[in-house]
Motif scaffolding. Structure first.
Motif, PDB file in Angstrom:
ATOM      1  N   VAL A 194      -1.003  -0.666  -8.813  1.00  0.00           N
ATOM      2  CA  VAL A 194      -0.573  -2.012  -9.196  1.00  0.00           C
ATOM      3  C   VAL A 194      -0.756  -2.895  -7.968  1.00  0.00           C
ATOM      4  CG1 VAL A 194       1.330  -3.433 -10.053  1.00  0.00           C
ATOM      5  CG2 VAL A 194       1.150  -1.050 -10.791  1.00  0.00           C
ATOM      6  N   GLY A 195      -1.792  -3.731  -7.980  1.00  0.00           N
ATOM      7  CA  GLY A 195      -2.077  -4.601  -6.835  1.00  0.00           C
ATOM      8  C   GLY A 195      -2.351  -3.763  -5.594  1.00  0.00           C
ATOM      9  N   THR A 196      -1.545  -3.997  -4.540  1.00  0.00           N
ATOM     10  CA  THR A 196      -1.805  -3.304  -3.278  1.00  0.00           C
ATOM     11  C   THR A 196      -0.948  -2.052  -3.113  1.00  0.00           C
ATOM     12  OG1 THR A 196      -0.178  -4.724  -2.234  1.00  0.00           O
ATOM     13  CG2 THR A 196      -2.486  -5.399  -2.049  1.00  0.00           C
ATOM     14  N   GLU A 197      -0.330  -1.607  -4.225  1.00  0.00           N
ATOM     15  CA  GLU A 197       0.481  -0.391  -4.067  1.00  0.00           C
ATOM     16  C   GLU A 197       0.218   0.623  -5.177  1.00  0.00           C
ATOM     17  OE1 GLU A 197       4.394  -2.141  -3.844  1.00  0.00           O
ATOM     18  OE2 GLU A 197       4.632  -2.088  -6.009  1.00  0.00           O
ATOM     19  N   TRP A 198       0.502   1.869  -4.858  1.00  0.00           N
ATOM     20  CA  TRP A 198       0.487   2.930  -5.852  1.00  0.00           C
ATOM     21  C   TRP A 198       1.888   3.112  -6.380  1.00  0.00           C
ATOM     22  CZ3 TRP A 198      -3.724   4.673  -7.939  1.00  0.00           C
ATOM     23  CH2 TRP A 198      -4.921   4.681  -7.209  1.00  0.00           C
ATOM     24  N   GLN A 199       1.997   3.288  -7.702  1.00  0.00           N
ATOM     25  CA  GLN A 199       3.288   3.645  -8.286  1.00  0.00           C
ATOM     26  C   GLN A 199       3.167   5.083  -8.766  1.00  0.00           C
ATOM     27  OE1 GLN A 199       4.635   0.856 -11.254  1.00  0.00           O
ATOM     28  NE2 GLN A 199       4.946  -0.741  -9.724  1.00  0.00           N
ATOM     29  N   ILE A 200       3.951   5.958  -8.138  1.00  0.00           N
ATOM     30  CA  ILE A 200       3.925   7.373  -8.506  1.00  0.00           C
ATOM     31  C   ILE A 200       5.200   7.660  -9.299  1.00  0.00           C
ATOM     32  CG2 ILE A 200       3.688   9.737  -7.624  1.00  0.00           C
ATOM     33  CD1 ILE A 200       1.460   7.943  -6.573  1.00  0.00           C
ATOM     34  N   SER A 201       5.040   8.235 -10.483  1.00  0.00           N
ATOM     35  CA  SER A 201       6.209   8.481 -11.343  1.00  0.00           C
ATOM     36  C   SER A 201       6.370   9.955 -11.670  1.00  0.00           C
ATOM     37  CB  SER A 201       6.077   7.713 -12.655  1.00  0.00           C
ATOM     38  OG  SER A 201       6.059   6.329 -12.403  1.00  0.00           O
ATOM     39  N   VAL A 202       7.635  10.377 -11.698  1.00  0.00           N
ATOM     40  CA  VAL A 202       7.963  11.733 -12.148  1.00  0.00           C
ATOM     41  C   VAL A 202       8.827  11.566 -13.406  1.00  0.00           C
ATOM     42  CG1 VAL A 202       9.148  13.884 -11.575  1.00  0.00           C
ATOM     43  CG2 VAL A 202       7.888  12.637  -9.797  1.00  0.00           C
ATOM     44  N   ARG A 203       8.252  11.958 -14.561  1.00  0.00           N
ATOM     45  CA  ARG A 203       8.943  11.725 -15.833  1.00  0.00           C
ATOM     46  C   ARG A 203       9.466  13.042 -16.395  1.00  0.00           C
ATOM     47  NH1 ARG A 203       4.738  10.007 -19.389  1.00  0.00           N
ATOM     48  NH2 ARG A 203       4.685  12.110 -20.228  1.00  0.00           N
ATOM     49  N   ASP A 204      10.732  13.038 -16.831  1.00  0.00           N
ATOM     50  CA  ASP A 204      11.244  14.255 -17.477  1.00  0.00           C
ATOM     51  C   ASP A 204      11.809  13.903 -18.845  1.00  0.00           C
ATOM     52  OD1 ASP A 204      14.166  13.718 -17.416  1.00  0.00           O
ATOM     53  OD2 ASP A 204      13.956  13.849 -15.245  1.00  0.00           O
ATOM     54  N   ASP A 205      12.081  14.956 -19.642  1.00  0.00           N
ATOM     55  CA  ASP A 205      12.662  14.718 -20.968  1.00  0.00           C
ATOM     56  C   ASP A 205      14.076  15.300 -21.006  1.00  0.00           C
ATOM     57  OD1 ASP A 205      11.973  17.341 -20.775  1.00  0.00           O
ATOM     58  OD2 ASP A 205      10.854  17.465 -22.658  1.00  0.00           O
ATOM     59  N   GLY A 206      14.796  15.102 -19.885  1.00  0.00           N
ATOM     60  CA  GLY A 206      16.106  15.731 -19.727  1.00  0.00           C
ATOM     61  C   GLY A 206      17.275  14.892 -20.217  1.00  0.00           C
ATOM     62  N   ILE A 207      18.426  15.077 -19.549  1.00  0.00           N
ATOM     63  CA  ILE A 207      19.690  14.508 -20.055  1.00  0.00           C
ATOM     64  C   ILE A 207      19.803  12.991 -19.851  1.00  0.00           C
ATOM     65  CG2 ILE A 207      20.982  16.665 -19.837  1.00  0.00           C
ATOM     66  CD1 ILE A 207      22.098  15.634 -17.178  1.00  0.00           C
ATOM     67  N   GLY A 208      19.002  12.443 -18.937  1.00  0.00           N
ATOM     68  CA  GLY A 208      19.051  10.994 -18.720  1.00  0.00           C
ATOM     69  C   GLY A 208      20.237  10.562 -17.883  1.00  0.00           C
ATOM     70  N   ILE A 209      20.265   9.276 -17.510  1.00  0.00           N
ATOM     71  CA  ILE A 209      21.311   8.754 -16.623  1.00  0.00           C
ATOM     72  C   ILE A 209      21.825   7.439 -17.199  1.00  0.00           C
ATOM     73  CG2 ILE A 209      21.821   7.961 -14.260  1.00  0.00           C
ATOM     74  CD1 ILE A 209      19.218   9.573 -13.487  1.00  0.00           C
ATOM     75  N   ASP A 210      23.130   7.310 -17.266  1.00  0.00           N
ATOM     76  CA  ASP A 210      23.759   6.087 -17.748  1.00  0.00           C
ATOM     77  C   ASP A 210      23.330   4.893 -16.875  1.00  0.00           C
ATOM     78  OD1 ASP A 210      26.620   5.598 -19.440  1.00  0.00           O
ATOM     79  OD2 ASP A 210      26.031   4.075 -17.970  1.00  0.00           O
ATOM     80  N   PRO A 211      23.018   3.735 -17.479  1.00  0.00           N
ATOM     81  CA  PRO A 211      22.580   2.576 -16.672  1.00  0.00           C
ATOM     82  C   PRO A 211      23.570   2.228 -15.554  1.00  0.00           C
ATOM     83  CG  PRO A 211      22.284   2.108 -18.996  1.00  0.00           C
ATOM     84  CD  PRO A 211      22.963   3.457 -18.920  1.00  0.00           C
ATOM     85  N   ASP A 212      24.878   2.406 -15.790  1.00  0.00           N
ATOM     86  CA  ASP A 212      25.878   2.068 -14.766  1.00  0.00           C
ATOM     87  C   ASP A 212      25.758   2.943 -13.517  1.00  0.00           C
ATOM     88  OD1 ASP A 212      26.874   0.149 -16.343  1.00  0.00           O
ATOM     89  OD2 ASP A 212      28.584   1.324 -17.099  1.00  0.00           O
ATOM     90  N   ASP A 213      25.145   4.117 -13.678  1.00  0.00           N
ATOM     91  CA  ASP A 213      25.077   5.048 -12.543  1.00  0.00           C
ATOM     92  C   ASP A 213      23.707   5.030 -11.853  1.00  0.00           C
ATOM     93  OD1 ASP A 213      27.666   6.054 -12.946  1.00  0.00           O
ATOM     94  OD2 ASP A 213      26.923   7.298 -14.600  1.00  0.00           O
ATOM     95  N   GLN A 214      22.772   4.246 -12.416  1.00  0.00           N
ATOM     96  CA  GLN A 214      21.384   4.378 -11.958  1.00  0.00           C
ATOM     97  C   GLN A 214      21.140   3.912 -10.522  1.00  0.00           C
ATOM     98  OE1 GLN A 214      18.813   2.765 -15.004  1.00  0.00           O
ATOM     99  NE2 GLN A 214      19.477   4.284 -16.498  1.00  0.00           N
ATOM    100  N   ASN A 215      22.037   3.073  -9.995  1.00  0.00           N
ATOM    101  CA  ASN A 215      21.858   2.656  -8.597  1.00  0.00           C
ATOM    102  C   ASN A 215      22.557   3.579  -7.622  1.00  0.00           C
ATOM    103  OD1 ASN A 215      20.198   0.484  -8.971  1.00  0.00           O
ATOM    104  ND2 ASN A 215      21.898  -0.917  -9.369  1.00  0.00           N
ATOM    105  N   ARG A 216      23.782   3.978  -7.988  1.00  0.00           N
ATOM    106  CA  ARG A 216      24.570   4.718  -6.996  1.00  0.00           C
ATOM    107  C   ARG A 216      24.056   6.129  -6.726  1.00  0.00           C
ATOM    108  NH1 ARG A 216      28.975   8.167  -8.615  1.00  0.00           N
ATOM    109  NH2 ARG A 216      29.222   8.197 -10.878  1.00  0.00           N
ATOM    110  N   ILE A 217      23.249   6.681  -7.643  1.00  0.00           N
ATOM    111  CA  ILE A 217      22.753   8.041  -7.405  1.00  0.00           C
ATOM    112  C   ILE A 217      21.861   8.133  -6.159  1.00  0.00           C
ATOM    113  CG2 ILE A 217      22.923   8.976  -9.749  1.00  0.00           C
ATOM    114  CD1 ILE A 217      19.953   8.266 -10.104  1.00  0.00           C
ATOM    115  N   PHE A 218      21.392   6.967  -5.662  1.00  0.00           N
ATOM    116  CA  PHE A 218      20.552   6.986  -4.461  1.00  0.00           C
ATOM    117  C   PHE A 218      21.403   6.958  -3.180  1.00  0.00           C
ATOM    118  CE2 PHE A 218      17.724   5.400  -7.761  1.00  0.00           C
ATOM    119  CZ  PHE A 218      16.594   6.187  -7.550  1.00  0.00           C
ATOM    120  N   ASP A 219      22.731   6.871  -3.328  1.00  0.00           N
ATOM    121  CA  ASP A 219      23.604   6.872  -2.147  1.00  0.00           C
ATOM    122  C   ASP A 219      23.952   8.303  -1.731  1.00  0.00           C
ATOM    123  OD1 ASP A 219      23.579   4.150  -2.185  1.00  0.00           O
ATOM    124  OD2 ASP A 219      25.489   3.952  -3.258  1.00  0.00           O
ATOM    125  N   VAL A 220      24.300   8.441  -0.459  1.00  0.00           N
ATOM    126  CA  VAL A 220      24.634   9.757   0.076  1.00  0.00           C
ATOM    127  C   VAL A 220      25.851  10.353  -0.644  1.00  0.00           C
ATOM    128  CG1 VAL A 220      25.461  10.948   2.152  1.00  0.00           C
ATOM    129  CG2 VAL A 220      23.695   9.196   2.348  1.00  0.00           C
TER     130      VAL A 220
END
Ligand code: ADP
Length: 360
Positions: free
Chosen positions: A279-305
């Protein structure tokens, strides 16, 4: 009040310019160039002060330090501002005003430059504060995780000793308590190791080089072989690009995402797909699964320590995996995010800059 250093010579009608400015600014007419917020110089005196002013601008770098040149009409000296794209850093003359001076126009220009100067000063102040706090945070994470290892080793080895020497004397409760203690110590060891690894992403990273992501994916899959077999997982992939990066860290990044895709797969055998899109000047690499999924409310905090959505009995883990991914992507000037629907699966995507064309 802002100080303007007036370097306009007598021929440039210094007295008149000074009178004009004095009502609005603090004007310093001491002829040796001093620390001021802005320097006003005329085209005749400019050569005389050129060296001193260059030094002054150089010293204030990267804080923007404005020099305004007053140009008299028909004096034969041609001064033009260079094209912004071709300017050398730092730029000596920021603006040119033509005499006779239109006072409103002059004040507007000077005020704009002074505001920019103040903003860049503020910005530098915050940048240096941020750099300091960032450095001490890194130091803290490293020291804490490193120094915690020693007392933890002691706890673990004495627990083992108790088990070995007094294991037979313990009743069922005693054995169970000891098991919990050993389990707790092991988890703490994993967390401390994760934190240590996290704090080393920037300091212990390898040089950036051309890395073939197909190879990186192969290595990640090889490392996960046992888990793949255990869960009967299928991993497919597009052809992936080569990028500039740290091969070891990119392997870790993809491995963590694959490992999570397998771990949080739900009932059915996981099917995982790795794709790449430019996409333009960057590559977008995606890892897609068909698993349990993540609630939208939790989608940011999972990247925290240490942020996890499951307890240890449901799914083992330390909560450092995605924080590490985030840190690795940051080091590669990329972004990472997740798109997910609960019960349907998750797609983790990270970006990497497209490698510069090495040319023919
Ligand atoms: P860990 O897996 O050790 O708990 P991570 O930082 O890798 O730590 O992940 C944080 C949390 O995000 C996990 O506990 C899990 O709840 C959630 N998560 C991560 N990847 C996925 C995924 N592919 N599908 C569903 N949930 C996920």
């Amino acid at each position: 009040m802002n100080t303007i250093q007036l370097l306009v010579g007598d021929e440039g009608n210094r007295t008149a310019v000074r009178r004009l400015l004095e009502k609005h600014y603090e004007v310093d007419t001491d002829r040796t160039v001093r620390k001021a917020d802005l320097y006003l110089v005329d085209d005749r005196t400019f050569p005389e002060y050129h060296t001193d002013l260059s030094e002054r601008v150089e010293q204030s770098h990267p804080v923007f330090c404005p020099v305004v040149l007053v140009r008299r009409e028909a004096n034969g000296v041609q001064i033009s501002l260079p094209n912004p794209n071709e300017r050398e850093d730092p730029v000596l003359v920021d603006d040119i005003v033509d005499a006779p001076l239109d006072r409103n126009l002059l004040f507007r220009r000077l005020d704009t430059l002074l505001v920019r100067r103040r903003q860049s000063k503020d910005l530098m102040h915050y940048v240096s504060k941020l750099e300091k706090s960032n450095a001490s945070l890194k130091q803290f994470a490293y020291a804490a995780s490193h120094d915690l290892q020693e007392p933890l080793r002691m706890v673990s080895s004495y627990l083992q000793l108790i088990e070995r020497r007094y294991g037979d004397a313990l009743d069922d409760d005693g054995e169970e308590f000891l098991e919990y203690a050993v389990d707790g110590a092991e988890r703490m060891r994993d967390m401390i190791e994760g934190l240590l690894e996290y704090s080393r992403v920037d300091t212990r990273g390898e040089m950036m080089e051309t890395v073939d992501l197909n190879r990186v994916l192969e290595d990640a899959i090889a490392n996960l072989q046992m888990k793949i077999e255990e869960y009967d997982a299928t991993i497919t992939s597009d052809s992936l690009p080569s990028v500039e990066g740290d091969g070891g860290q990119l392997r870790q990044l993809i491995q963590n995402l694959l490992s999570n895709a397998i771990e949080y797969s739900g009932e059915d055998p996981p099917r995982i797909h790795v794709s790449a899109e430019r996409v333009g000047t960057e590559w977008q690499i995606s890892v897609r699964d068909d698993g349990i999924g993540i609630d939208p409310d939790d989608q940011n905090r999972i990247f925290d320590v240490f942020q996890r959505l499951h307890n240890h009995d449901e799914h083992p883990g330390t909560g450092i995996g995605l924080a590490l991914c985030q840190r690795i992507v940051d080091r590669h000037d990329g972004r990472i995010w997740v798109d997910s629907t609960v019960g349907e699966g998750s797609t983790f995507t990270f970006t990497l800059p497209v490698a510069a064309d090495p040319g023919p």
